[in-house]
Each structure stands twice: as C-alpha cells, then as structure tokens.
Scaffold this motif. Structure first.
Motif, PDB file in Angstrom:
ATOM      1  N   UNK A   1      32.160  43.883  30.041  1.00 27.03           N
ATOM      2  CA  UNK A   1      32.958  42.737  30.465  1.00 27.03           C
ATOM      3  C   UNK A   1      33.786  43.117  31.681  1.00 27.03           C
ATOM      4  N   UNK A   2      33.662  42.337  32.750  1.00 22.41           N
ATOM      5  CA  UNK A   2      34.542  42.456  33.904  1.00 22.41           C
ATOM      6  C   UNK A   2      35.532  41.294  33.833  1.00 22.41           C
ATOM      7  N   UNK A   3      36.810  41.603  33.740  1.00 28.06           N
ATOM      8  CA  UNK A   3      37.813  40.557  33.627  1.00 28.06           C
ATOM      9  C   UNK A   3      37.896  39.767  34.933  1.00 28.06           C
ATOM     10  N   UNK A   4      37.958  38.472  34.821  1.00 27.81           N
ATOM     11  CA  UNK A   4      38.014  37.600  35.994  1.00 27.81           C
ATOM     12  C   UNK A   4      39.313  37.820  36.758  1.00 27.81           C
ATOM     13  N   UNK A   5      39.245  37.674  38.068  1.00 28.67           N
ATOM     14  CA  UNK A   5      40.446  37.804  38.883  1.00 28.67           C
ATOM     15  C   UNK A   5      41.315  36.561  38.796  1.00 28.67           C
ATOM     16  N   UNK A   6      40.696  35.414  38.491  1.00 25.08           N
ATOM     17  CA  UNK A   6      41.468  34.178  38.359  1.00 25.08           C
ATOM     18  C   UNK A   6      42.281  34.214  37.074  1.00 25.08           C
TER      19      UNK A   6
ATOM     20  N   UNK B   1      51.790  29.791  32.669  1.00 27.88           N
ATOM     21  CA  UNK B   1      52.547  28.922  33.573  1.00 27.88           C
ATOM     22  C   UNK B   1      53.615  29.725  34.304  1.00 27.88           C
ATOM     23  N   UNK B   2      53.737  29.462  35.596  1.00 28.73           N
ATOM     24  CA  UNK B   2      54.706  30.173  36.405  1.00 28.73           C
ATOM     25  C   UNK B   2      54.213  31.492  36.960  1.00 28.73           C
ATOM     26  N   UNK B   3      53.002  31.914  36.576  1.00 32.66           N
ATOM     27  CA  UNK B   3      52.439  33.168  37.064  1.00 32.66           C
ATOM     28  C   UNK B   3      51.625  32.926  38.341  1.00 32.66           C
TER      29      UNK B   3
ATOM     30  N   UNK C   1      50.964  40.767  47.673  1.00 33.88           N
ATOM     31  CA  UNK C   1      51.867  40.273  48.717  1.00 33.88           C
ATOM     32  C   UNK C   1      51.484  38.888  49.223  1.00 33.88           C
ATOM     33  N   UNK C   2      50.284  38.425  48.852  1.00 34.45           N
ATOM     34  CA  UNK C   2      49.788  37.134  49.376  1.00 34.45           C
ATOM     35  C   UNK C   2      49.037  36.391  48.273  1.00 34.45           C
ATOM     36  N   UNK C   3      49.680  36.216  47.136  1.00 32.77           N
ATOM     37  CA  UNK C   3      48.983  35.694  45.969  1.00 32.77           C
ATOM     38  C   UNK C   3      48.926  34.169  46.009  1.00 32.77           C
ATOM     39  N   UNK C   4      48.058  33.663  46.887  1.00 32.66           N
ATOM     40  CA  UNK C   4      47.866  32.225  47.056  1.00 32.66           C
ATOM     41  C   UNK C   4      46.380  31.937  47.109  1.00 32.66           C
ATOM     42  N   UNK C   5      46.029  30.696  46.839  1.00 34.21           N
ATOM     43  CA  UNK C   5      44.621  30.309  46.879  1.00 34.21           C
ATOM     44  C   UNK C   5      44.052  30.458  48.289  1.00 34.21           C
TER      45      UNK C   5
END
Length: 219
Positions: free
Chosen positions: A65-70, A77-79, A21-25
C-alpha cells in the motif's frame, strides 16, 4: 537495482519540504508530474521489490500500500490538502486474524521504519488480549521492551484502564490497554541500497513479530 532508489529519499524530502511551504492545490498541480516521477513511481517500485522478500521472510502472502498524498478533508477539517510525507506499507503475512504490517516513512527531516499491527479489532483484539494476558505474553513483551530500550517508540495505549477480565495490576497491563501493537524507529538515510537497508530493519523485527503473529493465529 538498488541504484534506482538512491535518489528516492533526497528527492522525497526535498519535495515534501517545498510542499510544506506551499501546501495548496495550485502548487501541487504545478508539481504533480514531479511527484509522480520522483516519488510515486520509485516508491511503487520499492514496494514491488520488497514484497517477495517479505513474503519469503514471513512465509505468507504479501500485499502493498502506498498512502495517497491527498488528505481526506472530510475527516481532517482545517488541515492542509496534501500530506508532506511519503508513507508506504507492506502486509506480510497478509492472512489470519490481522495482517502484519511493515512500514516505511520518508518525511521532511527523517526516515522512519516500523512493524506490527496498526489496529486490532474483533476476534483479533480478543486474541491479542488472551496472548498478552497469558504465559506467552511474557516473552513477547520482553522482546518489545528490548526494542524500546534500544530507541524504538510506540504510540500511547488506547485505553486508560486494563480491560476485564484482567486485573488492573496485571504485569502486562500496559500491553492489554492497547488496540494495536506496532513499534517505530528513525534510521539514518542510506545513501545506497535502500531496499537492503530497509529489509535489514524488517529482518531485525521479525524475531519479535513472527512469534506474535503465530500466537495470534494459534486458535
């Protein structure tokens, strides 16, 4: 030890829903410490906890392996910049033509496990086709189809046609059209003993993927 993981699933799902709901840096930076404390560190501990158990089960070396959240926006692009899920992977045996992967995904509304080969290339892909095109492939295919009948899922085959030299009417043509072989299923979120619950799922898949791994490496 299992008590240390009792909050991982509810904490991860809560964080992932809020992140969606708040997918911003800015939002992520404000909550980065929470991600590290409640998700990343327990996930790394879970990876370390199950690594020797998977090594013992499979009889080979294991890595995690832990997949990065970034999200790598160069290829997406656009995601949104961050992944609203927590995915982790064990490779065991981590040897031979291709490492065998064991997957756990904690997502907003589900918990997902899986096993197999996410990608087969070069000699591993050639050997996969030799195995599934030959007599050994019939038993392996039957085991995988039994998993599918019990609720497991697979991704769609990469190829539209069966590759040569195999005929289009080959009885295992659907397998020969694959460039990876993994099955996934949703499981109820365990309230206690997360390592035990996940390991039980992996142990149930080993009778299928153990013989496949051996066949792929029997040159």
């Amino acid at each position: 030890m299992s008590d240390a993981f009792d909050q991982l699933i509810p904490d991860a799902q809560d964080f992932c829903r809020r992140l969606a709901d708040n997918n911003t840096r800015d939002w992520y930076q404000d909550h980065k410490d929470e991600y590290t404390t409640r998700l990343k560190r327990p996930a790394e501990l879970l990876l370390d906890t199950l690594r020797p158990r998977l090594a013992a089960l499979t009889g080979g070396p294991a890595r995690t392996k832990l997949f990065r959240i970034n999200r790598d926006l160069r290829f997406a692009k656009g995601q949104p910049p961050y992944k609203d899920y927590l995915h982790m992977l064990w490779y065991a045996p981590d040897d031979g033509l291709a490492p065998l992967g064991w997957f756990l995904g904690i997502e907003k509304t589900r918990v997902r496990v899986g096993a197999g080969y996410m990608s087969l290339e070069g000699a591993a892909l050639t050997r996969w086709r030799e195995v599934m095109g030959g007599d050994a492939g019939a038993e392996i295919a039957a085991g995988i189809e039994a998993e599918l009948a019990s609720g497991a899922e697979m991704r769609e085959p990469a190829l539209k046609r069966v590759p040569s030299p195999y005929g289009q009417d080959h009885p295992r043509g659907a397998f020969l059209r694959r460039k990876g072989m993994a099955v996934f299923r949703d499981i109820p979120a365990p309230e206690t003993d997360l390592p035990g619950a996940v390991m039980a799922e992996f142990e149930g898949l080993w009778p299928i993927f153990g013989p496949l791994h051996a066949a792929l490496n029997r040159l």
